[in-house]
Design a protein around this motif. Structure first.
Motif, PDB file in Angstrom:
ATOM      1  N   ASN A   1      -3.257  17.367  -2.621  1.00 28.60           N
ATOM      2  CA  ASN A   1      -3.737  18.439  -3.663  1.00 28.60           C
ATOM      3  C   ASN A   1      -4.083  18.638  -4.851  1.00 28.60           C
ATOM      4  O   ASN A   1      -4.970  19.308  -5.452  1.00 28.60           O
ATOM      5  CB  ASN A   1      -1.764  18.096  -4.220  1.00 28.60           C
ATOM      6  CG  ASN A   1      -0.709  19.030  -3.653  1.00 28.60           C
ATOM      7  OD1 ASN A   1      -1.312  19.458  -2.601  1.00 28.60           O
ATOM      8  ND2 ASN A   1       1.337  17.990  -3.012  1.00 28.60           N
ATOM      9  N   LEU A   2      -4.467  17.403  -4.315  1.00 33.18           N
ATOM     10  CA  LEU A   2      -5.775  17.080  -5.830  1.00 33.18           C
ATOM     11  C   LEU A   2      -7.095  17.923  -5.668  1.00 33.18           C
ATOM     12  O   LEU A   2      -8.060  18.415  -6.297  1.00 33.18           O
ATOM     13  CB  LEU A   2      -6.257  15.557  -5.954  1.00 33.18           C
ATOM     14  CG  LEU A   2      -5.001  14.851  -7.308  1.00 33.18           C
ATOM     15  CD1 LEU A   2      -5.658  13.414  -7.178  1.00 33.18           C
ATOM     16  CD2 LEU A   2      -4.952  15.058  -8.896  1.00 33.18           C
ATOM     17  N   GLY A   3      -7.314  18.256  -4.439  1.00 34.39           N
ATOM     18  CA  GLY A   3      -8.910  19.102  -3.426  1.00 34.39           C
ATOM     19  C   GLY A   3      -9.507  18.190  -4.152  1.00 34.39           C
ATOM     20  O   GLY A   3     -10.944  18.802  -4.453  1.00 34.39           O
ATOM     21  N   ILE A   4      -9.961  16.964  -3.764  1.00 32.64           N
ATOM     22  CA  ILE A   4     -11.490  16.476  -3.810  1.00 32.64           C
ATOM     23  C   ILE A   4     -11.460  15.530  -2.383  1.00 32.64           C
ATOM     24  O   ILE A   4     -11.711  14.612  -2.922  1.00 32.64           O
ATOM     25  CB  ILE A   4     -11.407  15.900  -5.040  1.00 32.64           C
ATOM     26  CG1 ILE A   4     -10.329  14.423  -5.734  1.00 32.64           C
ATOM     27  CG2 ILE A   4     -12.224  16.581  -6.951  1.00 32.64           C
ATOM     28  CD1 ILE A   4     -10.483  14.121  -6.736  1.00 32.64           C
ATOM     29  N   GLY A   5     -10.149  16.336  -1.393  1.00 37.74           N
ATOM     30  CA  GLY A   5     -11.218  16.056  -0.506  1.00 37.74           C
ATOM     31  C   GLY A   5     -10.098  14.444   0.813  1.00 37.74           C
ATOM     32  O   GLY A   5      -8.894  14.477  -0.699  1.00 37.74           O
ATOM     33  N   GLU A   6     -10.417  13.911   1.065  1.00 39.11           N
ATOM     34  CA  GLU A   6      -8.770  13.244   2.113  1.00 39.11           C
ATOM     35  C   GLU A   6      -9.525  11.629   1.564  1.00 39.11           C
ATOM     36  O   GLU A   6     -10.082  11.247   0.994  1.00 39.11           O
ATOM     37  CB  GLU A   6      -9.621  12.826   3.522  1.00 39.11           C
ATOM     38  CG  GLU A   6      -8.436  11.982   4.414  1.00 39.11           C
ATOM     39  CD  GLU A   6      -9.484  11.819   5.722  1.00 39.11           C
ATOM     40  OE1 GLU A   6      -8.758  11.204   6.293  1.00 39.11           O
ATOM     41  OE2 GLU A   6     -10.051  12.243   5.665  1.00 39.11           O
ATOM     42  N   PRO A   7      -7.831  11.734   1.196  1.00 38.07           N
ATOM     43  CA  PRO A   7      -7.412  10.129   0.409  1.00 38.07           C
ATOM     44  C   PRO A   7      -7.902   9.141   1.067  1.00 38.07           C
ATOM     45  O   PRO A   7      -6.820   9.225   2.230  1.00 38.07           O
ATOM     46  CB  PRO A   7      -5.865  10.942  -0.187  1.00 38.07           C
ATOM     47  CG  PRO A   7      -5.081  11.786   0.559  1.00 38.07           C
ATOM     48  CD  PRO A   7      -6.652  12.420   1.135  1.00 38.07           C
ATOM     49  N   LEU A   8      -7.907   8.197   0.368  1.00 38.41           N
ATOM     50  CA  LEU A   8      -8.645   6.900   1.635  1.00 38.41           C
ATOM     51  C   LEU A   8      -7.733   5.845   1.363  1.00 38.41           C
ATOM     52  O   LEU A   8      -7.420   5.488  -0.114  1.00 38.41           O
ATOM     53  CB  LEU A   8      -9.772   6.284   1.064  1.00 38.41           C
ATOM     54  CG  LEU A   8     -11.161   7.198   1.893  1.00 38.41           C
ATOM     55  CD1 LEU A   8     -12.115   7.218   1.084  1.00 38.41           C
ATOM     56  CD2 LEU A   8     -11.127   7.773   3.242  1.00 38.41           C
ATOM     57  N   PRO A   9      -6.133   5.898   1.591  1.00 40.47           N
ATOM     58  CA  PRO A   9      -5.249   4.298   1.324  1.00 40.47           C
ATOM     59  C   PRO A   9      -6.001   3.067   1.683  1.00 40.47           C
ATOM     60  O   PRO A   9      -6.457   2.804   2.535  1.00 40.47           O
ATOM     61  CB  PRO A   9      -4.225   4.344   2.815  1.00 40.47           C
ATOM     62  CG  PRO A   9      -5.033   5.379   3.870  1.00 40.47           C
ATOM     63  CD  PRO A   9      -6.470   6.227   3.163  1.00 40.47           C
ATOM     64  N   VAL A  10      -6.084   2.713   0.626  1.00 42.22           N
ATOM     65  CA  VAL A  10      -6.226   0.924   0.053  1.00 42.22           C
ATOM     66  C   VAL A  10      -5.325   0.367  -0.322  1.00 42.22           C
ATOM     67  O   VAL A  10      -4.203   0.493  -0.809  1.00 42.22           O
ATOM     68  CB  VAL A  10      -7.506   1.140  -0.529  1.00 42.22           C
ATOM     69  CG1 VAL A  10      -8.681   1.786   0.310  1.00 42.22           C
ATOM     70  CG2 VAL A  10      -6.891   1.565  -1.683  1.00 42.22           C
ATOM     71  N   SER A  11      -5.029  -1.670  -0.637  1.00 48.97           N
ATOM     72  CA  SER A  11      -4.305  -1.827  -0.763  1.00 48.97           C
ATOM     73  C   SER A  11      -4.900  -3.338  -0.983  1.00 48.97           C
ATOM     74  O   SER A  11      -5.570  -3.528  -1.118  1.00 48.97           O
ATOM     75  CB  SER A  11      -3.273  -2.638  -0.047  1.00 48.97           C
ATOM     76  OG  SER A  11      -2.886  -3.902  -0.663  1.00 48.97           O
ATOM     77  N   SER A  12      -5.708  -2.678  -2.743  1.00 52.85           N
ATOM     78  CA  SER A  12      -6.470  -4.238  -3.682  1.00 52.85           C
ATOM     79  C   SER A  12      -5.888  -5.342  -3.136  1.00 52.85           C
ATOM     80  O   SER A  12      -6.983  -6.116  -3.109  1.00 52.85           O
ATOM     81  CB  SER A  12      -6.780  -3.464  -4.676  1.00 52.85           C
ATOM     82  OG  SER A  12      -7.346  -2.749  -4.952  1.00 52.85           O
ATOM     83  N   ALA A  13      -4.504  -5.589  -3.447  1.00 56.34           N
ATOM     84  CA  ALA A  13      -3.731  -6.231  -3.962  1.00 56.34           C
ATOM     85  C   ALA A  13      -3.879  -7.314  -2.249  1.00 56.34           C
ATOM     86  O   ALA A  13      -4.541  -8.738  -2.547  1.00 56.34           O
ATOM     87  CB  ALA A  13      -2.554  -6.301  -4.050  1.00 56.34           C
ATOM     88  N   SER A  14      -4.165  -6.723  -1.456  1.00 57.64           N
ATOM     89  CA  SER A  14      -3.451  -7.260   0.248  1.00 57.64           C
ATOM     90  C   SER A  14      -4.920  -6.539   0.807  1.00 57.64           C
ATOM     91  O   SER A  14      -4.789  -7.500   2.137  1.00 57.64           O
ATOM     92  CB  SER A  14      -2.698  -6.400   0.679  1.00 57.64           C
ATOM     93  OG  SER A  14      -1.790  -5.615  -0.038  1.00 57.64           O
ATOM     94  N   ARG A  15      -6.001  -6.626   0.245  1.00 57.86           N
ATOM     95  CA  ARG A  15      -7.025  -5.912   0.675  1.00 57.86           C
ATOM     96  C   ARG A  15      -7.138  -5.838   2.195  1.00 57.86           C
ATOM     97  O   ARG A  15      -8.022  -5.524   2.629  1.00 57.86           O
ATOM     98  CB  ARG A  15      -8.343  -7.374   0.885  1.00 57.86           C
ATOM     99  CG  ARG A  15      -7.821  -8.147  -0.299  1.00 57.86           C
ATOM    100  CD  ARG A  15      -9.001  -9.470  -0.184  1.00 57.86           C
ATOM    101  NE  ARG A  15      -9.313 -10.563  -1.938  1.00 57.86           N
ATOM    102  CZ  ARG A  15     -10.274 -10.607  -1.668  1.00 57.86           C
ATOM    103  NH1 ARG A  15     -11.776 -10.333  -1.186  1.00 57.86           N
ATOM    104  NH2 ARG A  15     -10.414 -11.236  -3.075  1.00 57.86           N
ATOM    105  N   LEU A  16      -5.997  -4.565   2.561  1.00 57.80           N
ATOM    106  CA  LEU A  16      -6.541  -3.262   4.016  1.00 57.80           C
ATOM    107  C   LEU A  16      -7.376  -2.499   2.884  1.00 57.80           C
ATOM    108  O   LEU A  16      -7.080  -1.682   1.742  1.00 57.80           O
ATOM    109  CB  LEU A  16      -4.723  -2.889   3.224  1.00 57.80           C
ATOM    110  CG  LEU A  16      -3.712  -4.098   4.107  1.00 57.80           C
ATOM    111  CD1 LEU A  16      -2.007  -3.288   3.640  1.00 57.80           C
ATOM    112  CD2 LEU A  16      -4.583  -4.601   5.526  1.00 57.80           C
ATOM    113  N   GLY A  17      -7.850  -1.670   4.157  1.00 60.54           N
ATOM    114  CA  GLY A  17      -8.165  -0.686   4.226  1.00 60.54           C
ATOM    115  C   GLY A  17     -10.081  -0.525   3.396  1.00 60.54           C
ATOM    116  O   GLY A  17     -10.267   0.794   3.055  1.00 60.54           O
ATOM    117  N   LEU A  18     -10.159  -1.988   3.093  1.00 62.48           N
ATOM    118  CA  LEU A  18     -10.941  -1.702   1.824  1.00 62.48           C
ATOM    119  C   LEU A  18     -12.529  -1.156   2.627  1.00 62.48           C
ATOM    120  O   LEU A  18     -13.201  -0.847   2.788  1.00 62.48           O
ATOM    121  CB  LEU A  18     -11.113  -3.285   1.080  1.00 62.48           C
ATOM    122  CG  LEU A  18     -10.069  -2.811  -0.050  1.00 62.48           C
ATOM    123  CD1 LEU A  18     -10.672  -4.209  -1.087  1.00 62.48           C
ATOM    124  CD2 LEU A  18     -10.083  -1.773  -0.465  1.00 62.48           C
TER     125      LEU A  18
END
Length: 442
Positions: free
Chosen positions: A137-154
């Motif tokens: 809904n923010l209209g700035i493209g696809e959200p990229l899911p990450v977890s900084s703490a677990s280092r997922l998706g980085l």
């Protein structure tokens, strides 16, 4: 070629610092070989695949009220827009989409800079993906899911980041013009120096709160030669909070220094050299740039025959980690000595790009070793086999030795001084890498 700058923007408590630390690794708070520079955890060098970039955390304070949060965020976003090549807009899947996120998203969208929308704290993709989709809904493209703490998706996120970097050599390689960054604390006269060199009031210096300008590149031709001045005068914000202003001037300096060959570190003669000056100068030193310390407002100082020497001693003391830097005393107000800056810039660039023949280097090293025995430890003595210069900007040397552990940094410093005695190298740092070569293979 300058490194791209990637900035992290986001509300308080969405995990900016955690993301920063996860990407920067353990490198940040320890500054090797730079006594006298305390590195704030604001910027760090990151490499991903074969690309390197500078990561900046716009950070900021944790204000009490919602209005202040929004104005803070806008300022951080503005800084990122002014200085970064790619912006990471960090949000929090647990807090969901909030009003401040939308307002900042509007600013970022209008900036025409590449923005990656990163949704943090997604510790389980199965559980949180429906909540992640809300951020479309923010209209700035696809959200990229990450977890900084677990280092997922980085990794996936970094793959997206580097897609926006200029491909290889295309951007600044043809541009042979000297690039000069003017850095220093707010109000030391950075814009005034450029205006005086230009001969016109180009940079509008106003004291209206909130006036920001991009770091503007100014082309100046002197004696038929073109120079590009990169100015960081932007922020003339009436910030009440000293730490915050300091943080901003450091972020500004990082992105300007990254693109420069030579850095003019401007100091206010009346105020004298400060710890904040040391922090800002440390950025240029760490990046191996050519450095000229420009003491401005020199016309405002009461002088006697000792003034300049005393002043220089104090500057050298506070900026002790860069004894090679040149010092000039100028006045943007009267124009005193400003024109000499060009000769100094030319000289420093010549030194930054100087190459010394391997034979000559080895003669200097052999002589130096004869004059001062290399250190030994438990009966084992350091042997130096060979030295060669491997690159320029800054001049970088590799020394082959029998045992790296024995090569104390004071002995490297001694060799550096001998090389400087022979070739000057004024205004530029020198880098040394020590490599081991086993004796029996010789």
């Amino acid at each position: 070629m300058s490194k791209p700058v990637v900035a992290i923007v986001g509300r308080p408590n969405v995990g900016k610092s955690t993301l920063f630390n996860a990407l920067a690794g353990g490198m940040i708070s320890i500054v090797k070989d730079t006594p006298g520079v305390t590195r704030d955890r604001i910027y760090a060098d990151v490499s991903w695949l074969d690309r390197e970039f500078t990561l900046v955390d716009t950070g900021g304070i944790e204000p009490e009220s919602k209005d202040i949060i929004l104005s803070q965020m806008r300022e951080q976003a503005q800084i990122a827009i002014d200085t970064a090549d790619v912006i990471l807009f960090l949000t929090d899947v647990r807090q969901g989409l909030v009003d401040a996120d939308s307002k900042v998203a509007d600013m970022l969208r209008r900036s025409a800079k590449p923005v990656l929308l990163v949704v943090n704290k997604v510790d389980s993709f199965e559980k949180y993906m429906p909540d992640v989709y809300e951020f479309y809904n923010l209209g700035i493209g696809e959200p990229l899911p990450v977890s900084s703490a677990s280092r997922l998706g980085l990794g996936d996120m970094l793959d997206e980041v580097i897609k926006y970097f200029p491909k290889g050599e295309e951007s600044e390689e043809e541009d042979e013009r000297p690039r000069v960054a003017i850095i220093g604390k707010p109000n030391v006269g950075k814009s005034s120096i450029i205006n005086k060199l230009l001969g016109e009031q180009r940079v509008i210096v106003s004291d209206i709160a909130g006036t920001t300008r991009d770091a503007i590149d100014t082309d100046i031709v002197y004696n038929g030669k073109e120079y590009v001045f990169i100015d960081t005068a932007g922020l003339r914000r009436k910030s009440k909070i000293k730490e915050e202003l300091e943080r901003y001037s450091i972020i500004r300096a990082v992105s300007a220094v990254e693109r420069a060959d030579v850095v003019l570190m401007v100091i206010d003669a009346v105020e004298g050299v400060t710890e904040q000056d040391a922090k800002i100068a440390g950025i240029a030193h760490e990046r191996g740039k050519g450095i000229i310390i420009v003491v401005n407002k020199w016309d405002a100082i009461e002088k006697n025959d000792k003034t300049m020497r005393e002043y220089e001693n104090e500057v050298r003391r506070v900026l002790s980690f860069m004894p090679y830097a040149e010092i000039m005393y100028v006045s943007a107000h009267t124009g005193q000595r400003l024109i000499k800056l060009y000769d100094m810039i030319d000289m420093v660039i010549a030194n930054q790009t100087m190459r010394v023949a391997t034979g000559v280097l080895n003669e200097i090293m052999t002589e130096a070793v004869a004059m001062q025995q290399p250190p030994s430890d438990k009966g084992k003595r350091l042997k130096l086999y060979y030295i060669t210069q491997v690159s320029v900007k800054p001049p970088t040397f590799v020394i082959f030795v029998n045992d790296k552990e024995l090569m104390h940094f004071s002995y490297t410093r001694y060799l550096e001084n001998k090389i400087r005695e022979a070739f000057g190298f004024c205004g530029t740092s020198l880098k040394f890498f020590i490599r081991e070569r086993k004796e029996k293979g010789r």
